[in-house]
Design a protein around this motif. Structure first.
Motif, PDB file in Angstrom:
ATOM      1  N   PHE A 139      -0.771   6.694  -9.819  1.00 18.64           N
ATOM      2  CA  PHE A 139      -1.107   8.065  -9.426  1.00 18.64           C
ATOM      3  C   PHE A 139      -1.354   8.921 -10.663  1.00 18.64           C
ATOM      4  CE2 PHE A 139       0.540  12.409  -8.784  1.00 18.64           C
ATOM      5  CZ  PHE A 139      -0.387  12.872  -7.860  1.00 18.64           C
ATOM      6  N   TRP A 140      -0.475   8.801 -11.676  1.00 17.10           N
ATOM      7  CA  TRP A 140      -0.645   9.625 -12.877  1.00 17.10           C
ATOM      8  C   TRP A 140      -1.864   9.190 -13.687  1.00 17.10           C
ATOM      9  CZ3 TRP A 140       0.887  14.081 -12.432  1.00 17.10           C
ATOM     10  CH2 TRP A 140       2.106  14.408 -11.853  1.00 17.10           C
ATOM     11  N   LYS A 141      -2.200   7.932 -13.640  1.00 15.45           N
ATOM     12  CA  LYS A 141      -3.425   7.472 -14.301  1.00 15.45           C
ATOM     13  C   LYS A 141      -4.643   8.097 -13.615  1.00 15.45           C
ATOM     14  CE  LYS A 141      -5.965   3.340 -15.617  1.00 15.45           C
ATOM     15  NZ  LYS A 141      -6.096   1.908 -15.511  1.00 15.45           N
ATOM     16  N   PHE A 142      -4.625   8.122 -12.276  1.00 17.82           N
ATOM     17  CA  PHE A 142      -5.693   8.735 -11.479  1.00 17.82           C
ATOM     18  C   PHE A 142      -5.795  10.233 -11.798  1.00 17.82           C
ATOM     19  CE2 PHE A 142      -6.144  11.208  -7.507  1.00 17.82           C
ATOM     20  CZ  PHE A 142      -7.480  10.991  -7.245  1.00 17.82           C
ATOM     21  N   VAL A 181       7.469   2.530  -8.143  1.00 18.05           N
ATOM     22  CA  VAL A 181       7.399   2.996  -9.532  1.00 18.05           C
ATOM     23  C   VAL A 181       6.000   2.783 -10.089  1.00 18.05           C
ATOM     24  CG1 VAL A 181       8.360   2.705 -11.837  1.00 18.05           C
ATOM     25  CG2 VAL A 181       9.851   2.536  -9.854  1.00 18.05           C
ATOM     26  N   VAL A 182       5.437   1.612  -9.846  1.00 15.36           N
ATOM     27  CA  VAL A 182       4.077   1.311 -10.314  1.00 15.36           C
ATOM     28  C   VAL A 182       3.066   2.179  -9.565  1.00 15.36           C
ATOM     29  CG1 VAL A 182       2.363  -0.523 -10.589  1.00 15.36           C
ATOM     30  CG2 VAL A 182       4.770  -1.021 -10.916  1.00 15.36           C
ATOM     31  N   CYS A 212      -2.853   3.824  -3.121  1.00 12.83           N
ATOM     32  CA  CYS A 212      -3.051   2.741  -4.079  1.00 12.83           C
ATOM     33  C   CYS A 212      -2.258   1.507  -3.647  1.00 12.83           C
ATOM     34  CB  CYS A 212      -2.639   3.172  -5.479  1.00 12.83           C
ATOM     35  SG  CYS A 212      -0.910   3.588  -5.629  1.00 12.83           S
ATOM     36  N   PHE A 213      -2.561   0.395  -4.294  1.00 16.73           N
ATOM     37  CA  PHE A 213      -1.865  -0.863  -4.055  1.00 16.73           C
ATOM     38  C   PHE A 213      -1.034  -1.187  -5.287  1.00 16.73           C
ATOM     39  CE2 PHE A 213      -5.512  -0.889  -1.317  1.00 16.73           C
ATOM     40  CZ  PHE A 213      -5.002  -1.362  -0.134  1.00 16.73           C
ATOM     41  N   GLN A 233       0.842  -1.182   0.000  1.00 22.13           N
ATOM     42  CA  GLN A 233       0.000   0.000   0.000  1.00 22.13           C
ATOM     43  C   GLN A 233       0.889   1.248   0.000  1.00 22.13           C
ATOM     44  OE1 GLN A 233      -2.679   0.236   3.305  1.00 22.13           O
ATOM     45  NE2 GLN A 233      -4.032   1.665   2.264  1.00 22.13           N
ATOM     46  N   TYR A 234       0.659   2.125  -0.976  1.00 24.26           N
ATOM     47  CA  TYR A 234       1.465   3.339  -1.118  1.00 24.26           C
ATOM     48  C   TYR A 234       0.567   4.569  -1.077  1.00 24.26           C
ATOM     49  CZ  TYR A 234       5.463   0.555  -2.614  1.00 24.26           C
ATOM     50  OH  TYR A 234       6.499  -0.334  -2.663  1.00 24.26           O
ATOM     51  N   GLU A 235       1.160   5.667  -0.618  1.00 23.51           N
ATOM     52  CA  GLU A 235       0.518   6.974  -0.650  1.00 23.51           C
ATOM     53  C   GLU A 235       1.388   7.889  -1.505  1.00 23.51           C
ATOM     54  OE1 GLU A 235      -1.147   9.803   2.783  1.00 23.51           O
ATOM     55  OE2 GLU A 235       1.034   9.699   2.668  1.00 23.51           O
ATOM     56  N   VAL A 236       0.814   8.443  -2.570  1.00 18.98           N
ATOM     57  CA  VAL A 236       1.544   9.314  -3.491  1.00 18.98           C
ATOM     58  C   VAL A 236       0.922  10.700  -3.410  1.00 18.98           C
ATOM     59  CG1 VAL A 236       2.367   9.607  -5.853  1.00 18.98           C
ATOM     60  CG2 VAL A 236       1.867   7.325  -5.009  1.00 18.98           C
ATOM     61  N   VAL A 237       1.759  11.725  -3.254  1.00 21.19           N
ATOM     62  CA  VAL A 237       1.296  13.103  -3.170  1.00 21.19           C
ATOM     63  C   VAL A 237       1.900  13.877  -4.336  1.00 21.19           C
ATOM     64  CG1 VAL A 237       1.245  15.208  -1.776  1.00 21.19           C
ATOM     65  CG2 VAL A 237       1.126  12.980  -0.673  1.00 21.19           C
TER      66      VAL A 237
END
Length: 183
Positions: free
Chosen positions: A50-53, A44-45, A38-39, A15-19
């Motif tokens: 994040f960029w897809k979102f 990198v994935v 996201c998971f 589980q990652y948090e990207v800001v």
């Protein structure tokens, strides 16, 4: 060189948090920050997700944006088993499907990995076609699925079945004509 084996004990997703945000411009000197949980198998994935979102929901491309940080979210109590409810969307051959599943595990990422593996096996859904919308922890009284609530009994027992009883050393034979009784 043989194929790599799949380890079922650990999760293949984390589980990652990207800001991140849109790059500052004269029109928008202080753009809004966005946080996406996201998971993904690695950081990198997670940034790719994040960029897809951002592309789909906020009209920000990677070329026009910047990422401030990526961090992995760890489980606060990894030794306690919990009930999770995961709401997600996945794209089948006929179109998008919104659904939710209840899972019981010690780690949310391990439970989500089991959901992804289950969808891949039962519905041929690939990793890129599954989108986790929300995940929550549920109390035992709030669980609806019978395969989850059957474990909420305090006096539950797991008998050890299929045990082979060994005879005493003096009565043991090297070869016997009948199979051992294991019930």
């Amino acid at each position: 060189m043989g194929k790599g084996t799949v380890c079922l004990a650990s999760a293949h997703l984390r589980q990652y948090e990207v800001v991140g945000r849109h790059k500052p411009s004269p029109k928008m000197p202080e753009p809004k920050l966005f946080r996406h949980v996201c998971f993904a198998p690695n950081h990198v994935v997670a940034k790719t997700k994040f960029w897809k979102f951002m592309r789909e929901y906020h009209k920000v491309k990677r070329a026009n944006g910047e990422v401030f940080g990526v961090r992995e979210l760890k489980e606060k109590r990894p030794n306690v088993i919990k009930n999770f409810c995961v709401q997600f969307r996945w794209y089948s051959r006929t179109g998008p499907v919104n659904t939710s599943k209840e899972i019981r595990d010690t780690h949310l990422s391990r439970g989500v990995s089991r959901i992804f593996n289950g969808l891949a096996g039962q519905h041929r859904a690939s990793f890129s076609n599954i989108q986790v919308i929300r995940s929550t922890t549920k109390l035992p009284k709030d669980c609806n699925r019978p395969h989850i609530s059957q474990f909420h009994n305090g006096g539950i027992r797991f008998p050890l079945i299929h045990r082979v009883r060994k005879p005493a050393k003096a009565k043991r034979a090297v070869l016997t004509a009948k199979a051992p009784q294991t019930f």
